[in-house]
Design a protein around this motif. Sequence first.
Motif, PDB file in Angstrom:
ATOM      1  N   GLY A 108       0.785  -1.229   0.000  1.00 38.70           N
ATOM      2  CA  GLY A 108       0.000   0.000   0.000  1.00 38.70           C
ATOM      3  C   GLY A 108       0.813   1.273   0.000  1.00 38.70           C
ATOM      4  O   GLY A 108       0.483   2.230   0.701  1.00 38.70           O
ATOM      5  N   VAL A 347      -8.705  -0.764  -8.942  1.00 36.85           N
ATOM      6  CA  VAL A 347      -9.082  -2.088  -8.447  1.00 36.85           C
ATOM      7  C   VAL A 347      -9.848  -2.867  -9.509  1.00 36.85           C
ATOM      8  O   VAL A 347      -9.566  -4.040  -9.767  1.00 36.85           O
ATOM      9  CB  VAL A 347      -9.907  -1.961  -7.154  1.00 36.85           C
ATOM     10  CG1 VAL A 347     -10.429  -3.331  -6.725  1.00 36.85           C
ATOM     11  CG2 VAL A 347      -9.075  -1.316  -6.048  1.00 36.85           C
ATOM     12  N   PRO A 379      -3.702  -2.764   1.287  1.00 38.63           N
ATOM     13  CA  PRO A 379      -4.853  -1.854   1.329  1.00 38.63           C
ATOM     14  C   PRO A 379      -6.181  -2.591   1.183  1.00 38.63           C
ATOM     15  O   PRO A 379      -6.277  -3.624   0.514  1.00 38.63           O
ATOM     16  CB  PRO A 379      -4.597  -0.908   0.149  1.00 38.63           C
ATOM     17  CG  PRO A 379      -3.667  -1.654  -0.744  1.00 38.63           C
ATOM     18  CD  PRO A 379      -2.821  -2.505   0.142  1.00 38.63           C
ATOM     19  N   SER A 380      -7.181  -2.031   1.810  1.00 34.51           N
ATOM     20  CA  SER A 380      -8.515  -2.622   1.781  1.00 34.51           C
ATOM     21  C   SER A 380      -9.114  -2.554   0.382  1.00 34.51           C
ATOM     22  O   SER A 380      -8.965  -1.554  -0.331  1.00 34.51           O
ATOM     23  CB  SER A 380      -9.431  -1.890   2.763  1.00 34.51           C
ATOM     24  OG  SER A 380     -10.770  -2.298   2.599  1.00 34.51           O
ATOM     25  N   LEU A 381      -9.804  -3.619  -0.016  1.00 35.07           N
ATOM     26  CA  LEU A 381     -10.499  -3.636  -1.296  1.00 35.07           C
ATOM     27  C   LEU A 381     -11.966  -3.244  -1.154  1.00 35.07           C
ATOM     28  O   LEU A 381     -12.684  -3.159  -2.155  1.00 35.07           O
ATOM     29  CB  LEU A 381     -10.410  -5.030  -1.926  1.00 35.07           C
ATOM     30  CG  LEU A 381      -9.004  -5.540  -2.261  1.00 35.07           C
ATOM     31  CD1 LEU A 381      -9.091  -6.861  -3.014  1.00 35.07           C
ATOM     32  CD2 LEU A 381      -8.229  -4.528  -3.061  1.00 35.07           C
ATOM     33  N   LEU A 384     -12.615   1.994  -0.457  1.00 31.61           N
ATOM     34  CA  LEU A 384     -11.897   2.604  -1.577  1.00 31.61           C
ATOM     35  C   LEU A 384     -12.144   4.103  -1.660  1.00 31.61           C
ATOM     36  O   LEU A 384     -13.089   4.625  -1.078  1.00 31.61           O
ATOM     37  CB  LEU A 384     -12.325   1.942  -2.897  1.00 31.61           C
ATOM     38  CG  LEU A 384     -12.139   0.433  -3.015  1.00 31.61           C
ATOM     39  CD1 LEU A 384     -12.672  -0.064  -4.362  1.00 31.61           C
ATOM     40  CD2 LEU A 384     -10.677   0.050  -2.840  1.00 31.61           C
ATOM     41  N   LEU A 389      -7.401   2.327  -4.422  1.00 33.62           N
ATOM     42  CA  LEU A 389      -6.878   1.926  -3.120  1.00 33.62           C
ATOM     43  C   LEU A 389      -6.402   3.131  -2.329  1.00 33.62           C
ATOM     44  O   LEU A 389      -5.894   4.099  -2.897  1.00 33.62           O
ATOM     45  CB  LEU A 389      -5.703   0.960  -3.302  1.00 33.62           C
ATOM     46  CG  LEU A 389      -5.996  -0.352  -4.038  1.00 33.62           C
ATOM     47  CD1 LEU A 389      -4.696  -1.087  -4.336  1.00 33.62           C
ATOM     48  CD2 LEU A 389      -6.925  -1.224  -3.216  1.00 33.62           C
TER      49      LEU A 389
END
Length: 425
Positions: A108, A347, A379-381, A384, A389
Amino acid sequence: MLGAAATWTLPVFLEKTFLALDAMAADALTQTVTGKDGTILVVVQMAGGNDGLNTVVPYADDAYYRARPRLGLPADKILKIDNYCGLNGKLTGLKSLFDEGHLAIVGGVGYPNPNRSHFRSTEVWQTASDADCNEAHGWLGRYFDNCCSGADPTVGVAIGDEMPQAFSAKTPTGVTFSRPEQFLWRLSEPGNGYRSAEENFFRQLNGSDEENAPAATDGASIGALSGKTKSDLSTMDFLQRTALDAQLSSDKILAIARKYKSSVSYPQGHLGSSLNIIARMIAGGLPTRVYYASQGGFDTHAGQMNAHERLMGELNDAVSAFVTDLKQQGNFERVLLMTFSEFGRRVAENANGGTDHGTAAPMFVLGGKVRPGLFGRHPSLSDLDHGDLKFNTDFRSVYGTVLEHWLKAPSQVVLGRKFSTLSMV
């Protein structure tokens, strides 16, 4: 002044130039170690915006496959690192380095208010500036200015068609050259088809003849972006630059490179050729602190699957050969290799089977003294920023870590302010 300078012989000109450079070192934090006994940084630019999600793959996250019904890599093909993510299946050599304890993966990585222009974001990364600020000099150039004044002109060596903006400095330092066939060798008997030993050596070093050599941007829409550089050099700056470049004549390169004959087979291609040259320079004792190479082709807007898999294979094979070479030399403990790309990709895949410009992406840091593991967070998907990301590690923290803990340089002086460091080195 220019007319008088032009009448000097090259040795006199070089001597006067280097004396002028030495005089600038009075107040500098000069690092006196040379390439024979000091640490070495190798920077590899992945130009075009590498797709981080298909490099370090969140195979256990259903959101990844929902966003990428065609580009999502099958979980059973991923080289597992933990129960959430793993490496692209082409990165077998990097996975071995991770398992051996020689690879750190920083997840990230990005910066606040990211810019999605190739050229501006490359400029941000190469100058270590804020997104809304313009910095005249590169982060490595500021390292040269503040820490390497009076050092050998080859303290920085970049392989490419032009100097990377990262090398841009107040005092022109470092040298840039391209493919070995562009050195100063000449046919021993022009017109007779006879190749000199020097020409044969450089062709062998490059792995192929010029007419068959793969281009740096083979199959790519974006090659090795250098960012913008200063074009208003003074006459003296230009003359100094010319003198410094003259130090890397074909004779000097030939003498250094011939000191070491590697038994390692490097893959063909621009990156493999570049790392081969760098390995020979390291083995030959060139007093260089920073080497810079690049791999183009990562702007994968369409037909990404095959193109990106090929790029991952090229990266893996070139770096694996380089590491094997360094180990055989006994220099692996002295070298740190760091990758970067100007941004990641979005993404979701697009309608053309590719991905568009995004933000955060992983960085690889590897070497004999690296502390292995995952640093930062993937990083979170699901959380967003308009389809992109959110970064969690500022790239300047990685730079600061390398400066402080590897090059033993004052990162605050070079980067302009203090950034938190990571425990990977």
